[in-house]
Motif scaffolding. Structure first.
Motif, PDB file in Angstrom:
ATOM      1  N   GLU A 324       0.807  -1.217   0.000  1.00 53.03           N
ATOM      2  CA  GLU A 324       0.000   0.000   0.000  1.00 53.03           C
ATOM      3  C   GLU A 324       0.845   1.275   0.000  1.00 53.03           C
ATOM      4  OE1 GLU A 324       0.347  -1.317   4.374  1.00 53.03           O
ATOM      5  OE2 GLU A 324       0.242  -2.201   2.362  1.00 53.03           O
ATOM      6  N   THR A 325       2.162   1.146  -0.087  1.00 52.51           N
ATOM      7  CA  THR A 325       3.031   2.321  -0.095  1.00 52.51           C
ATOM      8  C   THR A 325       2.723   3.208  -1.296  1.00 52.51           C
ATOM      9  OG1 THR A 325       4.817   1.089   0.983  1.00 52.51           O
ATOM     10  CG2 THR A 325       5.425   3.107  -0.165  1.00 52.51           C
ATOM     11  N   PRO A 326       2.504   4.511  -1.088  1.00 49.48           N
ATOM     12  CA  PRO A 326       2.233   5.410  -2.218  1.00 49.48           C
ATOM     13  C   PRO A 326       3.362   5.393  -3.238  1.00 49.48           C
ATOM     14  CG  PRO A 326       1.722   6.485  -0.124  1.00 49.48           C
ATOM     15  CD  PRO A 326       2.423   5.207   0.217  1.00 49.48           C
ATOM     16  N   GLU A 327       3.005   5.364  -4.512  1.00 50.47           N
ATOM     17  CA  GLU A 327       3.968   5.387  -5.610  1.00 50.47           C
ATOM     18  C   GLU A 327       5.023   4.284  -5.455  1.00 50.47           C
ATOM     19  OE1 GLU A 327       5.439   9.386  -5.462  1.00 50.47           O
ATOM     20  OE2 GLU A 327       3.717  10.190  -6.536  1.00 50.47           O
ATOM     21  N   ARG A 328       4.563   3.121  -5.057  1.00 50.25           N
ATOM     22  CA  ARG A 328       5.476   1.997  -4.806  1.00 50.25           C
ATOM     23  C   ARG A 328       6.275   1.620  -6.049  1.00 50.25           C
ATOM     24  NH1 ARG A 328       5.595  -3.693  -4.865  1.00 50.25           N
ATOM     25  NH2 ARG A 328       6.503  -4.618  -2.956  1.00 50.25           N
ATOM     26  N   SER A 329       5.643   1.624  -7.216  1.00 45.31           N
ATOM     27  CA  SER A 329       6.325   1.208  -8.442  1.00 45.31           C
ATOM     28  C   SER A 329       7.490   2.125  -8.787  1.00 45.31           C
ATOM     29  CB  SER A 329       5.322   1.158  -9.610  1.00 45.31           C
ATOM     30  OG  SER A 329       4.737   2.431  -9.814  1.00 45.31           O
ATOM     31  N   GLU A 330       7.396   3.394  -8.428  1.00 42.15           N
ATOM     32  CA  GLU A 330       8.488   4.327  -8.664  1.00 42.15           C
ATOM     33  C   GLU A 330       9.545   4.238  -7.567  1.00 42.15           C
ATOM     34  OE1 GLU A 330       6.985   8.253  -9.092  1.00 42.15           O
ATOM     35  OE2 GLU A 330       5.487   7.710 -10.602  1.00 42.15           O
ATOM     36  N   LEU A 331       9.106   3.911  -6.359  1.00 39.43           N
ATOM     37  CA  LEU A 331      10.008   3.882  -5.219  1.00 39.43           C
ATOM     38  C   LEU A 331      10.951   2.676  -5.262  1.00 39.43           C
ATOM     39  CD1 LEU A 331      10.748   5.295  -2.580  1.00 39.43           C
ATOM     40  CD2 LEU A 331       9.012   3.910  -1.425  1.00 39.43           C
ATOM     41  N   LEU A 332      10.468   1.523  -5.703  1.00 42.48           N
ATOM     42  CA  LEU A 332      11.298   0.310  -5.696  1.00 42.48           C
ATOM     43  C   LEU A 332      12.581   0.466  -6.513  1.00 42.48           C
ATOM     44  CD1 LEU A 332       8.647  -2.566  -5.872  1.00 42.48           C
ATOM     45  CD2 LEU A 332      10.072  -1.903  -3.934  1.00 42.48           C
ATOM     46  N   PRO A 333      12.514   0.933  -7.762  1.00 39.03           N
ATOM     47  CA  PRO A 333      13.775   1.122  -8.506  1.00 39.03           C
ATOM     48  C   PRO A 333      14.721   2.107  -7.821  1.00 39.03           C
ATOM     49  CG  PRO A 333      11.884   1.237  -9.984  1.00 39.03           C
ATOM     50  CD  PRO A 333      11.332   1.253  -8.595  1.00 39.03           C
TER      51      PRO A 333
END
Length: 480
Positions: A324-333
């Motif tokens: 549920e972390t906001p903008e997870r897809s951008e944060l992981l990289p």
């Protein structure tokens, strides 16, 4: 302060020690022992001093006095005193769980306060009363602010400010501090700069809107009774000037006077340097921390838990970062790139990392790494905890060392990273936010680097002890 030779001679005479038997017991030539007694030489190894203490049957306090005198003789009083001050700072770092919750400030509720154009504050009590009142009044204003030009040794004031952390609404606090421009400690052997750092950290831990700026001068010469009303406390509607011992002062309510003093404060702030560059978000951390430590630098880390971030892998990051972390897809990289670059910096530079056995046990029990904001990730599952500690165990004899003795008791929210050019303190504030305070002040960097480069061997597990501890811990967890 007694020199080593003077203290050794004193013990020999007090306890009626025969020198020749002591030389044989210590494995020292008789001529060399007399050089020790006459101040013409000193033992190069601590083991010799320990054998001296055993032979003379010194009490624990006498033994510590002799060992301290030997260390001063070996490294010089200035270096010894600097390291003692750093250790005192480390052992008294303000723990967020121990800060007082009892201070409560309430306003009169009768509307904005009015102040006389000028009023004398002839006593310490009168000064404290007015300071508390103007802070309470300022807190109730939508555009309230506090400006300080004084040292962080006004205990009453800083207790009041710390208590402001209990309120939902905060007002900005700007603070100008004089840092000592010499490495010579005061007559009480205290390092002013480390003492001031310890005094202001609770305001950050309390999550106040607090900014501190510094300049260099001779503190004792600049802040003394002969310099008159050298301290300033300024709000949007009044000002207090007072002596540096906080015994007397003057309250000003005249708007023209207040504006003049505000302009003076603003002008002084422009000439000062910010002590810290706070980082509040994980994105800023990823972007800033890597730039802070060039790969070729030698740097040190001191924290209760081991630094495990270099042992994370992309698949592990993907599993623990909350869905549920906001903008997870951008944060992981971004996180994986940060970890990869950190690994390269650690492998390319000279790093020394100190942590505690209790920090390792706590991670094994909770699966929490305090370097990562708690709201960002789920606790590591048991199998991943063991994997990370196994990877760590391969570096015990190289980059990682386990602390023992007093440094075992570092607060769990304390993290220090430092190089010759940069450093940061990382901790969790009362709102459970992870805060990085980046600093470049040379006096603090020099003191921290000197201490960690020369950390006492008695404060460290040997490589064999550390490997044995890790093997036992992992074996116990595997069996369980």
């Amino acid at each position: 302060m007694n020199t080593f030779s003077g203290l050794l001679s004193s013990f020999v005479h007090q306890k009626d020690i025969s020198v020749y038997p002591m030389t044989r017991y210590c494995g020292v030539d008789r001529t060399l022992m007399y050089k020790y007694l006459n101040g013409k030489d000193y033992p190069k190894e601590q083991a010799v001093v320990e054998r001296m203490g055993d032979f003379m049957r010194l009490s624990p306090s006498e033994y510590e006095d002799l060992l301290t005198a030997w260390k001063i003789e070996k490294i010089g009083w200035k270096n010894w005193n600097s390291r003692r001050n750093v250790e005192d700072f480390l052992l008294n770092f303000p723990d967020v769980s121990r800060l007082s919750e009892s201070l409560s400030l309430t306003g009169s509720g009768s509307g904005p306060a009015t102040y006389p154009d000028c009023r004398a504050l002839p006593t310490h009590t009168a000064l404290n009363h007015v300071v508390s009142q103007i802070i309470v009044d300022e807190l109730q204003k939508e555009d309230g602010r506090i400006c300080l030009m004084l040292q962080p040794d006004y205990t009453y004031l800083f207790h009041l400010l710390t208590g402001l952390g209990e309120y939902d609404r905060q007002i900005p606090i700007r603070h100008i501090v004089c840092f000592e421009n010499t490495s010579q400690p005061d007559r009480n052997s205290q390092d002013h700069n480390l003492l001031y750092l310890r005094k202001i950290l609770p305001l950050y831990i309390r999550a106040l809107d607090y900014s501190v700026f510094y300049y260099y001068d001779a503190v004792n010469a600049h802040f003394s009774n002969l310099n008159g009303l050298s301290c300033l406390i300024l709000t949007s509607s009044c000002a207090v000037t007072c002596t540096s011992d906080y015994q007397t002062g003057i309250l000003y309510g005249n708007p023209d006077v207040v504006q003049t003093l505000q302009s003076h404060f603003d002008s002084c702030q422009e000439k000062c340097s910010p002590l810290f560059s706070p980082i509040h978000s994980i994105r800023d951390t990823c972007e800033t921390v890597l730039k802070f430590f060039p790969a070729s630098d030698e740097y040190y880390s001191l924290q209760p838990e081991p630094c495990l971030i270099p042992f994370l892998t992309p698949d592990l990051v993907n599993r623990i970062v909350r869905t549920e972390t906001p903008e997870r897809s951008e944060l992981l990289p971004m996180l994986n790139n940060f970890i990869r670059q950190l690994q390269q910096k650690i492998s390319g530079g000279t790093c020394h990392m100190f942590h505690t056995s209790e920090g390792i046990r706590r991670f094994m029990k909770t699966g929490r790494i305090y370097e990562i904001p708690e709201e960002l990730y789920q606790p590591f599952p048991p199998e991943d905890r063991k994997l990370l500690l196994y990877r760590l165990s391969q570096h015990i004899s190289g980059r990682y060392s386990i602390l023992r003795g007093p440094l075992e008791n570092l607060p769990q929210n304390f993290h220090l990273w430092v190089s010759s050019a940069n450093g940061y303190l990382m901790f969790t504030n009362r709102k459970k936010e992870t805060i990085y305070l980046l600093f470049t002040e040379s006096g603090l960097l020099t003191a921290f680097m000197d201490y960690l480069r020369n950390i006492d061997e008695k404060y460290l597990y040997t490589d064999e002890e550390a490997r044995h501890f890790m093997d036992e811990l992992l074996e116990a967890e595997i069996k369980s």
